[in-house]
Design an enzyme around this catalytic site. Structure first.
Site, PDB file in Angstrom:
ATOM      1  N   HIS A  60     -12.848   0.017  -6.786  1.00  0.00           N
ATOM      2  CA  HIS A  60     -14.169   0.791  -6.927  1.00  0.00           C
ATOM      3  C   HIS A  60     -13.675   2.326  -6.392  1.00  0.00           C
ATOM      4  O   HIS A  60     -14.625   3.046  -6.867  1.00  0.00           O
ATOM      5  CB  HIS A  60     -15.076   0.476  -5.740  1.00  0.00           C
ATOM      6  N   GLY A  91       4.501   1.661  -1.614  1.00  0.00           N
ATOM      7  CA  GLY A  91       4.715   1.968  -3.167  1.00  0.00           C
ATOM      8  C   GLY A  91       3.426   2.485  -3.772  1.00  0.00           C
ATOM      9  O   GLY A  91       2.375   2.529  -2.813  1.00  0.00           O
ATOM     10  N   PHE A 131       0.563   1.787  -6.590  1.00  0.00           N
ATOM     11  CA  PHE A 131       0.270   0.622  -7.901  1.00  0.00           C
ATOM     12  C   PHE A 131       0.171   1.278  -9.153  1.00  0.00           C
ATOM     13  O   PHE A 131      -0.356   0.551  -9.989  1.00  0.00           O
ATOM     14  CB  PHE A 131      -0.984  -0.158  -7.274  1.00  0.00           C
ATOM     15  N   ASP A 168       0.786  -1.002   0.017  1.00  0.00           N
ATOM     16  CA  ASP A 168      -0.060  -0.008   0.011  1.00  0.00           C
ATOM     17  C   ASP A 168       0.971   1.111  -0.017  1.00  0.00           C
ATOM     18  O   ASP A 168       2.186   1.072  -0.113  1.00  0.00           O
ATOM     19  CB  ASP A 168      -0.978   0.203   1.244  1.00  0.00           C
TER      20      ASP A 168
HETATM   21  C1  LIG Z   1     -10.983   1.781   0.320  1.00  0.00           C
HETATM   22  S1  LIG Z   1      -9.176   1.337   0.780  1.00  0.00           S
HETATM   23  C2  LIG Z   1      -9.286  -0.664   1.029  1.00  0.00           C
HETATM   24  C3  LIG Z   1      -8.100  -0.919   2.047  1.00  0.00           C
HETATM   25  C4  LIG Z   1      -7.982  -2.306   2.114  1.00  0.00           C
HETATM   26  N1  LIG Z   1      -8.095  -3.081   0.835  1.00  0.00           N
HETATM   27  C5  LIG Z   1      -9.391  -3.083   2.940  1.00  0.00           C
HETATM   28  O1  LIG Z   1     -10.195  -3.822   2.207  1.00  0.00           O
HETATM   29  O2  LIG Z   1      -9.596  -2.316   4.162  1.00  0.00           O
HETATM   30  C6  LIG Z   1      -8.138   1.761  -0.640  1.00  0.00           C
HETATM   31  C7  LIG Z   1      -6.653   1.453  -0.228  1.00  0.00           C
HETATM   32  O3  LIG Z   1      -5.900   1.704  -1.544  1.00  0.00           O
HETATM   33  C8  LIG Z   1      -4.973   2.430  -1.214  1.00  0.00           C
HETATM   34  N2  LIG Z   1      -4.232   2.935  -2.364  1.00  0.00           N
HETATM   35  C9  LIG Z   1      -4.893   4.416  -2.740  1.00  0.00           C
HETATM   36  N3  LIG Z   1      -3.987   4.999  -3.592  1.00  0.00           N
HETATM   37  C10 LIG Z   1      -2.888   4.150  -3.783  1.00  0.00           C
HETATM   38  C11 LIG Z   1      -1.877   3.614  -4.655  1.00  0.00           C
HETATM   39  N4  LIG Z   1      -1.483   4.817  -5.665  1.00  0.00           N
HETATM   40  N5  LIG Z   1      -0.759   2.834  -4.466  1.00  0.00           N
HETATM   41  C12 LIG Z   1      -1.176   1.812  -3.402  1.00  0.00           C
HETATM   42  N6  LIG Z   1      -2.240   1.823  -2.586  1.00  0.00           N
HETATM   43  C13 LIG Z   1      -3.108   2.852  -2.952  1.00  0.00           C
HETATM   44  C14 LIG Z   1      -5.104   3.239  -0.075  1.00  0.00           C
HETATM   45  O4  LIG Z   1      -4.245   3.697   0.791  1.00  0.00           O
HETATM   46  C15 LIG Z   1      -6.169   2.280   0.844  1.00  0.00           C
HETATM   47  O5  LIG Z   1      -5.552   1.582   1.627  1.00  0.00           O
END
Ligand SMILES: C[S@@+](CC[C@H](N)C(=O)[O-])C[C@H]1O[C@@H](n2cnc3c(N)ncnc32)[C@H](O)[C@@H]1O
Length: 334
Positions: free
Chosen positions: A245, A225, A227, A199
């Protein structure tokens, strides 16, 4: 719903009052103070450093909608709903109440009209930056959001584990895995597997303690990092829960292509997402879709829309396993 449509729509219109009332009760940890039995509003006020009259008015209003129950002498007890506000609940929801009632989030919803008029993301228009950048710059908002995600994941992990068998995987990479609540639950259930939590650096910073507490830290790598650049290689399952989403199709396909690049046969992609139901059904997903429009700038999708995203990024949907309010969507490489 009553038999009076005017009253029904009035209670929907005034729903924001309930959101803020629950948020305040959650912030003051009222449910934790009721864990061992009834307490009076005066006692609760002294425990939560609040005004006794105002706290009584808050709790009696929440009791009128079933969140607490008022008994004799201005005393209150927990109900099944407020039991979920306890910090030690197995399905804790108080941090979600704190998150959605947080002014920066709430103000974006106040700007919904902008999104509906223009199709643009309200948050970006209001704050001048996207929500991820905002959280990167506001430590408290970031901490509240991450706690909310961790607690919501904890509540939903059981349904995911009963819907899908992870026991065939040796290395599970959780992409956008927050602070590792779901990965920890999967690794606890699958002692043969190791995991990689991936994340944003500011998010995974807080993950080690969670993974240690769940007894899986020795089988887990933590990697920070983006994604949009790359994700760790070498997994045989790439998991993303409530990540796609958050994004419109262009970004969603870019993220999926980055995962595709890191994956080798016979690895599987596992998206855990709600799907939009037929007309007039399941309001939770349709309001979550509006939340995606307003806050991160994404959308909820139908099963066919997910299948198209997979197609556009080098995957094929192989199966959809319903998991409570959500689904585990499995895809293979094409
Ligand atoms: C809605 S949350 C879901 C977190 C986790 N998967 C859960 O179900 O509890 C979306 C996640 O995407 C991560 N995120 C957003 N942009 C990102 C990026 N550019 N690279 C990696 N992770 C990212 C956020 O930090 C967050 O933890």
């Amino acid at each position: 719903m009553t038999s009076n449509p005017w009253l029904d729509i009035l209670s929907l219109i005034n729903g924001f009052q309930i959101t803020q009332a629950i948020r305040v009760a959650a912030t003051l940890c009222v449910a934790d103070h009721l864990r061992d039995g009834p307490r009076s509003a005066d006692e609760l006020a002294s425990l939560t450093h609040s005004n006794a009259d105002a706290l009584y008015r808050l709790l009696r209003a929440l009791a009128a909608v079933g969140v607490f129950r008022e008994i004799a002498d201005r005393r209150f007890v927990l109900t099944p709903m407020s039991d979920c506000l306890r910090s030690d609940s197995s399905t804790p929801i108080g941090s979600w109440a704190e998150h959605v009632g947080n002014p920066y989030f709430w103000q974006a919803w106040g700007h919904l009209l902008h999104s509906v008029r223009t199709g643009e993301n309200a948050f970006q228009d209001l704050h001048g930056i996207d929500v991820w950048q905002y959280r990167a710059e506001h430590a408290e908002a970031n901490a509240i959001f991450n706690r909310a995600m961790t607690n919501m994941s904890r509540g939903g992990s059981e349904a995911v584990l009963s819907a899908y068998d992870f026991s065939g995987f040796a290395h599970i990479v959780d992409v956008g895995g927050g602070q590792g609540a779901l990965l920890a639950a999967i690794l606890s259930a699958c002692p043969q597997a190791r995991g990689t939590l991936f994340d944003q650096p500011r998010v995974v910073e807080g993950a080690e303690a969670n993974l240690r507490e769940r007894g899986v830290i020795s089988r887990c790598n933590i990697v920070g990092g983006s994604f949009f650049d790359s994700v760790p290689e070498g997994g045989d399952a790439y998991l993303m829960r409530y990540v796609i989403h958050d994004w419109e199709d262009r970004e969603a396909i870019a993220i999926l292509k980055v995962c595709r690049r890191a994956m080798r046969e016979p690895a599987r992609l596992l998206l855990i997402e709600r799907t939009v139901a037929p007309p007039n059904e399941i309001p939770a997903t349709k309001f979550s879709d509006l939340n995606m429009l307003v806050v991160p700038g994404g959308r909820e999708r139908t099963r066919d829309e997910f299948a198209s995203l997979f197609e556009a990024s080098g995957f094929a949907l192989t199966r959809v396993a319903p998991a409570g309010m959500t689904n585990v969507m499995e895809a293979c490489l094409r």
